[in-house]
Design an enzyme around this catalytic site. Sequence first.
Site, PDB file in Angstrom:
ATOM      1  CG  HIS A   1     -16.965 102.845  -3.543  1.00 20.28           C
ATOM      2  ND1 HIS A   1     -16.603 103.827  -2.628  1.00 20.28           N
ATOM      3  CD2 HIS A   1     -15.793 102.311  -3.996  1.00 20.28           C
ATOM      4  CE1 HIS A   1     -15.293 103.877  -2.546  1.00 20.28           C
ATOM      5  NE2 HIS A   1     -14.775 102.979  -3.363  1.00 20.28           N
TER       6      HIS A   1
ATOM      7  CG  LEU B   1     -20.100 111.401  -1.578  1.00 18.06           C
ATOM      8  CD1 LEU B   1     -20.331 110.115  -0.781  1.00 18.06           C
ATOM      9  CD2 LEU B   1     -21.387 112.208  -1.659  1.00 18.06           C
TER      10      LEU B   1
ATOM     11  CG  ASN C   1     -13.069 106.742  -0.205  1.00 23.24           C
ATOM     12  OD1 ASN C   1     -13.276 105.634  -0.707  1.00 23.24           O
ATOM     13  ND2 ASN C   1     -13.907 107.289   0.666  1.00 23.24           N
ATOM     14  CD  GLU C   2     -17.476 106.776  -0.989  1.00 20.44           C
ATOM     15  OE1 GLU C   2     -17.801 107.576  -0.086  1.00 20.44           O
ATOM     16  OE2 GLU C   2     -17.913 105.611  -1.057  1.00 20.44           O
ATOM     17  N   PRO C   3     -14.537 111.205  -4.338  1.00 22.30           N
ATOM     18  CG  PRO C   3     -13.641 111.515  -6.464  1.00 22.30           C
ATOM     19  CD  PRO C   3     -13.899 110.459  -5.440  1.00 22.30           C
TER      20      PRO C   3
END
Length: 756
Positions: free
Chosen positions: A307, A214, A210-212
Amino acid sequence: MKKYRSFAAVAATSLLLASTLMQLPTVAEESGSYDMNITINLDGEHKEISLYIYGVNTYGNETELDGVTTTALRQGGNRYTGYNWETNYSNAGEDWLNSSDTNLGDDSDGSAYAARSLSELCQDNDISYKMTTLQMAGYVAADKAGTVSESEAAPSDRWYEVIFRKGDTLLDTPDLTDNVVYMDEYVNYLVQNLGDATTSTGIQGYALDNEPVLWNDTHPLLHSEEVTNSELISKSIELASVVKEIDPNAEVYGPSFWGMLSCITIDDDDWNAVSSQYDWYIAYYLKQMAQAEEETGTRLLDVLDVHYYAQDCSTEEAILQAARSLYDSDYQEDSWLQPWFGGYFPFLTRLQETIDAYYPGTKLSLTEYNLGNISDEKNTGVSIASGIAEAEALGAFADQGVYLATYWGTLSNCPYVESAINLYTNYDGEGSTFGDTLVESTSEDLSQAAVFAAIEGDDESTITTVLTNKNDTDTENAVITLDGADIDYQSVTVYAITQDSTDIQVIDVQNDIVNNQIVVELPPLSVAQIVISDEESVVQITEEPDITTETVVYNYDELEISENGYPMIPLGDKEHLDSIVIRTTVTSDAGSTWASGGGALCFNQVVEDGSDTAVWGYKSYSYSLGTYDNTIEFDDTYYIMSGTSAKAVSASCNDTYAELQDWWISSESDTAAGSDITVTIDSITLIYTYENTEETLLGDCNNDEVFNLADVVLLQKWLLRYEVHLPNWQAADVYEDEILNGFDLVKMRQLLLEEI
């Protein structure tokens, strides 16, 4: 109740059918309304609509799915980056004190509890597509001991290393003592215990974390450095290969970027060296994943996942227009992105163009999206603007060929969003849906009216049309033109969500369509599903239920204290208790710009359905900085403890009061304890609802409190399509079969003769 005229039955009673030609209604030229020309071109382009664009995330919604008809459920978010599937321990990262705990389950729940719960949740709610998240950042929680300090950053004994390939026998019961977590063993465990992607219980989609981009911000103690292109691509290829080897039919999603900016660029030397060759980083990502397929002979990225959170959402008008940034090339949003990155709008269009250029055949998903102001969800969620924006977003997904979309937000705080999804997936409450094939449709002004039309396959007998009215003062007179229509359509039924109600209601039924000329009125700030059919509509305009609402208000200092030391809220008439509203005012003496906290209504005698044992249970609520009404529905859903974890169950409570407990608080100045925060409970309001029911005099359809010949004549005229009104149509349904026809008329005559 349904009611319709049955002419065969009327003929059986020797009544003659009288037919009259109705006149098309004219558009009102008056203050407070405006004309909107809508065109549906049945000869135009047709597009297949993916079933999976009507999805939601599990986070915050596990107990809310009975109110929404959704087609896909995604299990993901920041928590899953540090999730240990073997023990169910997870780490919250910066979302909550870098805490390793049992938020997603405990070791006593059995391995892969989260994914197993996802499968069960989908089975219970008839959701066909299940998506979970694999761990790719490198480490997961080793324990449930709470906050991880900076000195305990990975690698340390607070973390277990994630290895993609075990290189040994994959166990059905993982070894909890080896201090390592294997991803191939995880996927194999799911296939062995739930079935593969082709089964109704198996997992259909796997996200590569998920959201690498970040990770270093959301999980600095797990992955302290910014992700590089080399790390992202190499890990994505290896982890995707694992999935494809074990479950070839499962779909792989990546890179699950947090938004537009991470699609444009990343801080990386590899990317900087080639960035001049590409419009944005996502193109380079796709090219590398396409090359991986060429080298391995296997497609390793099925779905490009990003996203999307609206950045221009500070006002109601901005929210009303927010979805246009996804698909309308003529729209320019007023956000920080526009001056610098305006060329990447409309976002979905640009993404699809990039897919076509660099990795054709890749599908597109938005596994997190929200068009409202999610930081102020408790306010914007109860605004009709959020529902209108959601309805337009779903239409945009259909128009732009999105494969899967899962809304991120708390549905209990967003009833308009919930109804907007249902407007596509279950608009009549009986399973009727927006069509599966989009047909060409246009609005003369997208700032006022967005329109999306569909049919089922190539069947044009019914056209479902979602139409919005974004005007906050004026009624929209939608003049709908059907180009290329070979059918004489007979009826129009309008299901709408309005400012007056979050529920979908039937606001208009027209059975007098002539020459396919259609005019529909939509109230200010509304969105509708307009069903155009070649058959007469048997649907009735929604009648407002006759309900009396009573409230009981307590001041906090009026509440007595329980033997457990907590304020007690008397529940009163539980049978008619609808909800409890806790008004809180939250302030900071340190100037924190955000604060959040929560507590619960706690009960000591909760009895799960099918059990005779009373246990402790609760209904939670949360609050944030400012003054808000926090509503807790008094329904049959409670949380009870299962080991050290809580689970949602259907139950009742035998308590006469609820204990009001405050559990946690966090703020910008003090994330650990919110020591700068003062929480004042201004009031507690209990809302009771009572349905007013009157005894119906059988046969008294003119509602004059007398059953006589006048009632028989009135029903006969109504069945013959005279322009008459049945004031009490329930009384005419003497057979009580929810149908009005000639048999009811015959029975009414018999009853009348018996009284003479």
